[in-house]
Design an enzyme around this catalytic site. Structure first.
Site, PDB file in Angstrom:
ATOM      1  N   LYS A   1       0.823  -1.224   0.000  1.00 46.60           N
ATOM      2  CA  LYS A   1       0.000   0.000   0.000  1.00 46.60           C
ATOM      3  C   LYS A   1       0.851   1.264   0.000  1.00 46.60           C
ATOM      4  O   LYS A   1       0.585   2.209   0.739  1.00 46.60           O
ATOM      5  CB  LYS A   1      -0.972   0.004   1.199  1.00 46.60           C
ATOM      6  CG  LYS A   1      -1.946  -1.174   1.191  1.00 46.60           C
ATOM      7  CD  LYS A   1      -2.967  -1.085   2.300  1.00 46.60           C
ATOM      8  CE  LYS A   1      -3.891  -2.271   2.366  1.00 46.60           C
ATOM      9  NZ  LYS A   1      -3.263  -3.548   2.759  1.00 46.60           N
TER      10      LYS A   1
HETATM   11  O1  LIG Z   1      -4.872  -4.323   0.180  1.00 48.49           O
HETATM   12  C1  LIG Z   1      -5.287  -5.250   0.893  1.00 48.49           C
HETATM   13  O2  LIG Z   1      -4.879  -6.384   0.747  1.00 48.49           O
HETATM   14  C2  LIG Z   1      -6.381  -4.948   1.832  1.00 48.49           C
HETATM   15  C3  LIG Z   1      -7.249  -3.943   1.463  1.00 48.49           C
HETATM   16  C4  LIG Z   1      -8.455  -3.771   2.165  1.00 48.49           C
HETATM   17  O3  LIG Z   1      -9.297  -2.959   1.819  1.00 48.49           O
HETATM   18  N1  LIG Z   1      -8.699  -4.556   3.246  1.00 48.49           N
HETATM   19  C5  LIG Z   1      -7.815  -5.533   3.658  1.00 48.49           C
HETATM   20  O4  LIG Z   1      -8.129  -6.238   4.624  1.00 48.49           O
HETATM   21  N2  LIG Z   1      -6.613  -5.685   3.010  1.00 48.49           N
HETATM   22  C6  LIG Z   1      -5.614  -6.669   3.484  1.00 48.49           C
HETATM   23  O5  LIG Z   1      -6.148  -7.979   3.325  1.00 48.49           O
HETATM   24  C7  LIG Z   1      -5.836  -8.812   4.442  1.00 48.49           C
HETATM   25  C8  LIG Z   1      -7.130  -9.265   5.089  1.00 48.49           C
HETATM   26  O6  LIG Z   1      -6.873 -10.240   6.044  1.00 48.49           O
HETATM   27  P1  LIG Z   1      -8.040 -11.206   6.611  1.00 48.49           P
HETATM   28  O7  LIG Z   1      -9.126 -10.308   7.121  1.00 48.49           O
HETATM   29  O8  LIG Z   1      -7.339 -11.968   7.698  1.00 48.49           O
HETATM   30  O9  LIG Z   1      -8.479 -12.096   5.483  1.00 48.49           O
HETATM   31  C9  LIG Z   1      -4.935  -7.977   5.356  1.00 48.49           C
HETATM   32  O10 LIG Z   1      -3.597  -8.281   5.031  1.00 48.49           O
HETATM   33  C10 LIG Z   1      -5.236  -6.546   4.975  1.00 48.49           C
HETATM   34  O11 LIG Z   1      -4.100  -5.703   5.122  1.00 48.49           O
END
Ligand SMILES: O=C(O)c1cc(=O)[nH]c(=O)n1[C@@H]1O[C@H](COP(=O)(O)O)[C@@H](O)[C@H]1O
Length: 272
Positions: free
Chosen positions: A95
Site C-alpha cells: 500500500k
Molecule cells: O490491500 C489489501 O490487501 C487490503 C485492502 C483492504 O481494503 N482490506 C484488507 O483487509 N486488506 C488486506 O487484506 C488482508 C485481510 O486479512 P483477513 O481479514 O485476515 O483475510 C490484510 O492483510 C489486509 O491488510
C-alpha cells in the site's frame, strides 16, 4: 511473464479465484513452531506448499514481516514461491504511495528487492506518485479504491461532483492510468454493492477483494456483483481464516482444507 498473463493462467490452471494472504502472526502459530529459529519462514512455506495448486495468487503483507524484522524472510519466501510454484503470481501488499522521486525507490523495493509480480498502492497522491509503477508494463499495479475496513467510507464515499470519490478513482484509473493494461483495483468484500458499481465502470479489470472470512464479507454477494461475463475478474483474498484454520501440527492440512472449501464455494457461486 507479465502479471496479468500469469493471473489469467492461474485462474484457469487452478480453476480458482482464491488469493491466500500471507500475514504471519507468531502468537497464532502452532505451539511446535512458535520457538523454532526460522518459524516465520517455516510457517509461511508450509502454507504456500499446501495451497499453491488451489490459488490464483499469494499476497504477503509487508508489515507483518517488517514488524518482526523479517524482511529477509519475506525475500526468501517470495523466492521460494517463484522456484517451487512457478506461474503463481505474488502480490506484495505494501500500500505504498509517495512523491515520484521516492516512488521510484518503492517500485524497486517491490520489483527488484522482493521480486514481486504486483504491488498494492494508495492512489491518494495522484498519477505521478504511481507512474514509476505504471511504467512497469510487466508488473501488476493494484490500487486502493473501496477498502474493506469500517472507516473506508470516511473519504472514499465523499461526493465528488455527483459521484462518490471511489468511483471517480475507478473511472480515472480505467480511463487514464491503464495504458499498459496492468492496473487492478482493491474493492472490499464487505461492500458488495459498491464493488458492483466499480465493476460497472472498469469493465473486465481485475478486482482484488479482501474482507471475506475474518472480516465477514459474503462470498455469494461478491460473485454476484463482481464477476466478469467470463466468470473471473476477481482475486478473492483471505488471510487469517486460512492461515489459522488449524492450531496443531496439521495446520498446513487445515489451511489446505480451508482454501479448498473457499475455492469450491466461489466456484459454485460463479457458475450458479
Ligand atoms: O490491500 C489489501 O490487501 C487490503 C485492502 C483492504 O481494503 N482490506 C484488507 O483487509 N486488506 C488486506 O487484506 C488482508 C485481510 O486479512 P483477513 O481479514 O485476515 O483475510 C490484510 O492483510 C489486509 O491488510
Amino acid at each position: 511473464m507479465h502479471f496479468m498473463q500469469s493471473l489469467q493462467q492461474a485462474w484457469t490452471r487452478n480453476d480458482s479465484l482464491v488469493c491466500v494472504g500471507l500475514d504471519p502472526e507468531p502468537a497464532k502459530f502452532p505451539a511446535h513452531l512458535r520457538d523454532a529459529p526460522d518459524a516465520v519462514f517455516d510457517f509461511c512455506r508450509a502454507i504456500v506448499d499446501a495451497t499453491a495448486d488451489l490459488v490464483c495468487a499469494f499476497k504477503p503483507q509487508i508489515a507483518h514481516f517488517a514488524a518482526l524484522r523479517a524482511e529477509d524472510t519475506l525475500e526468501r519466501l517470495i523466492a521460494h514461491i517463484h522456484a517451487k510454484h512457478p506461474g503463481v503470481p505474488v502480490i506484495l501488499d505494501a500500500k505504498r504511495g509517495d512523491i515520484g522521486s521516492t516512488a521510484q525507490h518503492y517500485a524497486s523495493e517491490a520489483f527488484e528487492r522482493y521480486q514481486a509480480d504486483a504491488v498494492t498502492l494508495n492512489p491518494y497522491l495522484g498519477r505521478d506518485s504511481i507512474q514509476p509503477f505504471l511504467d512497469r508494463a510487466d508488473k501488476g499495479v493494484i490500487l486502493l479504491c473501496r477498502t474493506s475496513n469500517p472507516g473506508g467510507a470516511d473519504f472514499q464515499a465523499l461526493d465528488c461532483s455527483g459521484q462518490p470519490l471511489y468511483l471517480r478513482v475507478a473511472e480515472t484509473i480505467a480511463r487514464d492510468w491503464n495504458a499498459h493494461g496492468n492496473c487492478a483495483l482493491v474493492t472490499g468484500a464487505t461492500w458488495p454493492e459498491e464493488l458492483g458499481k466499480v465493476r460497472a465502470v472498469v469493465g473486465d479489470m481485475p478486482l482484488l477483494v479482501p474482507g471475506i472470512g475474518a472480516q465477514g464479507g459474503d462470498v455469494e454477494a461478491v460473485l454476484r456483483h463482481g464477476r466478469t461475463a467470463a466468470g473471473t475478474g476477481l482475486l478473492i483474498s483471505s488471510s487469517r481464516a486460512i492461515l489459522y484454520a488449524g492450531h496443531g501440527e496439521d495446520f498446513a492440512a487445515a489451511a489446505r482444507a480451508a482454501a479448498s472449501g473457499l475455492r469450491d464455494t466461489i466456484n459454485r457461486c460463479r457458475r450458479g
